[in-house]
Design a protein around this motif. Structure first.
Motif, PDB file in Angstrom:
ATOM      1  N   UNK A   1       0.837  -1.193   0.000  1.00 18.51           N
ATOM      2  CA  UNK A   1       0.000   0.000   0.000  1.00 18.51           C
ATOM      3  C   UNK A   1       0.876   1.250   0.000  1.00 18.51           C
ATOM      4  N   UNK A   2       0.595   2.154  -0.939  1.00 16.08           N
ATOM      5  CA  UNK A   2       1.368   3.386  -1.079  1.00 16.08           C
ATOM      6  C   UNK A   2       0.431   4.589  -1.001  1.00 16.08           C
ATOM      7  N   UNK A   3       0.763   5.581  -0.169  1.00 15.13           N
ATOM      8  CA  UNK A   3      -0.041   6.804  -0.148  1.00 15.13           C
ATOM      9  C   UNK A   3       0.111   7.569  -1.459  1.00 15.13           C
ATOM     10  N   UNK A   4      -0.925   8.327  -1.808  1.00 15.88           N
ATOM     11  CA  UNK A   4      -0.859   9.225  -2.962  1.00 15.88           C
ATOM     12  C   UNK A   4      -1.188  10.630  -2.481  1.00 15.88           C
ATOM     13  N   UNK A   5      -0.230  11.600  -2.663  1.00 14.09           N
ATOM     14  CA  UNK A   5       1.024  11.475  -3.419  1.00 14.09           C
ATOM     15  C   UNK A   5       2.142  10.877  -2.578  1.00 14.09           C
TER      16      UNK A   5
ATOM     17  N   UNK B   1      -5.677   6.897  -0.828  1.00 12.96           N
ATOM     18  CA  UNK B   1      -6.007   8.281  -1.162  1.00 12.96           C
ATOM     19  C   UNK B   1      -5.806   9.184   0.055  1.00 12.96           C
ATOM     20  N   UNK B   2      -5.272  10.384  -0.197  1.00 11.58           N
ATOM     21  CA  UNK B   2      -5.131  11.384   0.856  1.00 11.58           C
ATOM     22  C   UNK B   2      -5.709  12.709   0.345  1.00 11.58           C
ATOM     23  N   UNK B   3      -5.812  13.681   1.233  1.00  7.72           N
ATOM     24  CA  UNK B   3      -6.344  14.981   0.828  1.00  7.72           C
ATOM     25  C   UNK B   3      -5.690  16.085   1.650  1.00  7.72           C
ATOM     26  N   UNK B   4      -5.864  17.300   1.184  1.00  8.15           N
ATOM     27  CA  UNK B   4      -5.318  18.453   1.906  1.00  8.15           C
ATOM     28  C   UNK B   4      -5.937  18.555   3.296  1.00  8.15           C
ATOM     29  N   UNK B   5      -7.202  18.146   3.437  1.00 10.27           N
ATOM     30  CA  UNK B   5      -7.889  18.231   4.732  1.00 10.27           C
ATOM     31  C   UNK B   5      -7.195  17.385   5.798  1.00 10.27           C
TER      32      UNK B   5
ATOM     33  N   UNK C   1      -9.312   5.680   8.533  1.00  3.39           N
ATOM     34  CA  UNK C   1     -10.505   5.297   7.780  1.00  3.39           C
ATOM     35  C   UNK C   1     -10.143   4.822   6.367  1.00  3.39           C
ATOM     36  N   UNK C   2      -9.219   5.539   5.705  1.00  2.00           N
ATOM     37  CA  UNK C   2      -8.807   5.143   4.364  1.00  2.00           C
ATOM     38  C   UNK C   2      -8.027   3.831   4.407  1.00  2.00           C
ATOM     39  N   UNK C   3      -7.192   3.676   5.424  1.00  2.00           N
ATOM     40  CA  UNK C   3      -6.428   2.429   5.571  1.00  2.00           C
ATOM     41  C   UNK C   3      -7.370   1.258   5.824  1.00  2.00           C
ATOM     42  N   UNK C   4      -8.352   1.474   6.669  1.00  4.82           N
ATOM     43  CA  UNK C   4      -9.349   0.429   6.956  1.00  4.82           C
ATOM     44  C   UNK C   4     -10.104   0.052   5.685  1.00  4.82           C
TER      45      UNK C   4
ATOM     46  N   UNK D   1      -1.467  10.887  15.428  1.00 12.70           N
ATOM     47  CA  UNK D   1      -1.881  10.285  14.160  1.00 12.70           C
ATOM     48  C   UNK D   1      -1.316   8.872  14.019  1.00 12.70           C
ATOM     49  N   UNK D   2      -0.062   8.706  14.390  1.00 13.20           N
ATOM     50  CA  UNK D   2       0.580   7.392  14.273  1.00 13.20           C
ATOM     51  C   UNK D   2      -0.049   6.379  15.221  1.00 13.20           C
ATOM     52  N   UNK D   3      -0.416   6.824  16.414  1.00  8.68           N
ATOM     53  CA  UNK D   3      -1.069   5.930  17.371  1.00  8.68           C
ATOM     54  C   UNK D   3      -2.392   5.416  16.800  1.00  8.68           C
ATOM     55  N   UNK D   4      -3.158   6.298  16.158  1.00 11.74           N
ATOM     56  CA  UNK D   4      -4.442   5.888  15.572  1.00 11.74           C
ATOM     57  C   UNK D   4      -4.229   4.931  14.394  1.00 11.74           C
ATOM     58  N   UNK D   5      -3.219   5.195  13.567  1.00 13.38           N
ATOM     59  CA  UNK D   5      -2.914   4.285  12.456  1.00 13.38           C
ATOM     60  C   UNK D   5      -2.476   2.918  12.973  1.00 13.38           C
TER      61      UNK D   5
END
Length: 329
Positions: A123-127, A147-151, A159-162, A193-197
Motif C-alpha cells: 500500500x502506497x499513499x498518494x502522493x 487516497x489522501x487529501x489536503x484536509x 478510515x482510508x487504511x481500513x 496520528x501514528x497511534x491511531x494508524x
C-alpha cells in the motif's frame, strides 16, 4: 531501420519497457545538459541536498581511501553498531541491535529489495515519492493506492487504511510505506496520528516501512518515528543523502525488528548475488555521520533553520500568488 528497431525491442521484456526513467533523475540530467549549453536554469526537480558533506566525514573518507577489501554483505560491524546507537539516541528506539541493521548502496536499493522479497500487497499513499510505485512494478507486486487529501495534511487516515484493507482479499499479507517528513508534501505525522494508524496496523497485522530519509531535517527537530509506537513490525530505512548532503556517496541502511528477521536473511542472499557489499571507504566514513557529535548537531540545527526559512518564504509567495498549499514542516 524500423525492422531492426522492432527486433531490438523484442529482446527487452515488454513489462520493463513500460517503466520510464525516474522523473527526478531525468530532470536532473536535463538541467545539467541545459546548463552546459550556457542557459540559466532554475532547478526545482531534484531532491539533492544543497549543503556540503560535513568535514568530519570527508576527512574520514580520505583516511580510509585505501580500504579495498570486500566488507561483510550486511555491512561494516562498527557502522551497524553506530547506526543502532543512533536510532536509540535520536528516536528512543532500542530494539534494533547491530545484527538487525543492514547497510546498502543507498536506501533506494534496500527499499527495492524489501518490495521484492515481500509476499503480499503493498500500500502506497498518494502522493508519494516518484520511485516507490515503479519499484513495486519492477518487483511485480500488487500495489494498492491510499487516497489522501489536503484536509488530512496529505496523510493516510485510519478510515482510508481500513477501507483499503477491507477491499483486499482476506489472508493476503499487507505492507505499507510511510515517508515522514514526506516527499513531496513536506508534512510530518504527529504521534497522535501514528497511534491511531497503529490500531489498524495491529488489526490487520500490517508490515510498515518507515522511510526516515528526511527524519533528521524535521524543521523543529521533533521527528516521531512510527517504530516508537509500532515497534514489532516497523522497518526503518534511511541514509546519508539528505541530512548529511552525501547523496552521491550512495549509502543507506535498514533496521529490521526481530519479528521480521527472515527479511534480513533474504536481503543478505539478494545482496550477496547483486551488489556484494557497499564501498568500504564510504562505510568507514559514514560511521562519523551517526556518532553523537556537537559538531554534527550544530550543522543539523543550521540546516533545519535554513530549510525552515526557505520553506516559509516559498509557502508565503505561493499563497500570495493564489496557490493553495500547506506550509512545510
Amino acid at each position: 531501420m524500423r525492422a531492426t528497431q522492432r527486433l531490438l525491442r523484442a529482446l527487452v521484456s515488454e513489462e520493463l519497457r513500460r517503466i520510464p526513467v525516474s522523473p527526478t533523475l531525468h530532470i536532473n540530467e536535463m538541467v545539467h545538459s541545459l546548463k552546459g549549453q550556457g542557459k540559466e536554469i532554475f532547478h526545482f526537480g531534484f531532491g539533492q541536498s544543497p549543503f556540503p558533506v560535513p568535514d568530519v566525514m570527508v576527512d574520514s573518507l580520505k583516511r580510509h581511501a585505501q580500504q579495498k577489501d570486500y566488507l561483510p554483505t550486511r555491512g561494516l560491524p562498527e557502522l551497524r553498531l553506530t547506526v543502532s546507537k543512533h536510532l536509540k539516541r535520536e528516536f528512543g528506539i532500542d530494539q534494533f541491535s547491530p545484527e538487525s541493521v543492514m547497510i546498502g548502496p543507498g536506501s533506494k536499493q534496500l527499499l527495492y529489495q524489501l518490495f521484492l522479497l515481500f509476499n503480499g500487497d503493498i500500500m502506497l499513499p498518494s502522493p508519494s515519492w516518484v520511485s516507490y510505485y515503479p519499484q513495486c512494478l519492477l518487483a511485480k507486486k500488487n500495489v494498492k493506492v491510499l487516497k489522501t487529501s489536503k484536509d488530512s495534511n496529505w496523510h493516510v487516515t485510519p478510515e482510508e487504511l481500513e477501507r483499503q484493507c477491507q477491499e483486499t482479499a482476506q489472508g493476503t499479507p499487507k505492507m505499507i510505506l510511510l515517508n515522514s517528513p514526506c516527499n513531496p508534501t513536506g508534512q510530518c505525522y504527529s504521534k497522535e496520528e501514528l497511534v491511531e494508524l497503529t490500531k489498524v496496523f495491529r488489526k490487520y497485522d500490517i508490515t510498515v516501512i518507515a522511510d526516515e530519509i528526511y527524519g533528521l531535517l524535521h524543521n523543529k527537530g521533533e521527528q516521531v518515528c512510527i517504530a516508537s509506537v509500532y515497534p514489532e513490525k516497523t522497518i526503518i530505512a534511511s541514509g546519508i543523502s539528505k541530512a548529511f548532503g552525501a547523496g552521491g556517496w550512495r549509502l543507506g541502511y535498514v533496521a529490521i525488528p526481530p519479528a521480521l528477521s527472515e527479511f534480513l536473511h533474504t536481503m543478505d542472499c539478494i545482496a550477496s548475488e547483486t551488489f556484494s557489499a557497499t564501498a568500504a571507504p564510504i562505510q568507514y566514513a559514514s560511521i562519523e555521520a551517526f556518532k553523537q557529535s556537537k559538531e554534527l548537531e550544530t550543522i543539523l540545527q543550521k540546516q533545519r533553520k535554513i530549510l525552515a526559512g526557505v520553506g516559509s518564504y516559498v509557502h508565503k509567495e505561493l499563497s500570495e500568488a493564489g496557490v493553495d498549499v500547506l506550509a512545510p514542516q
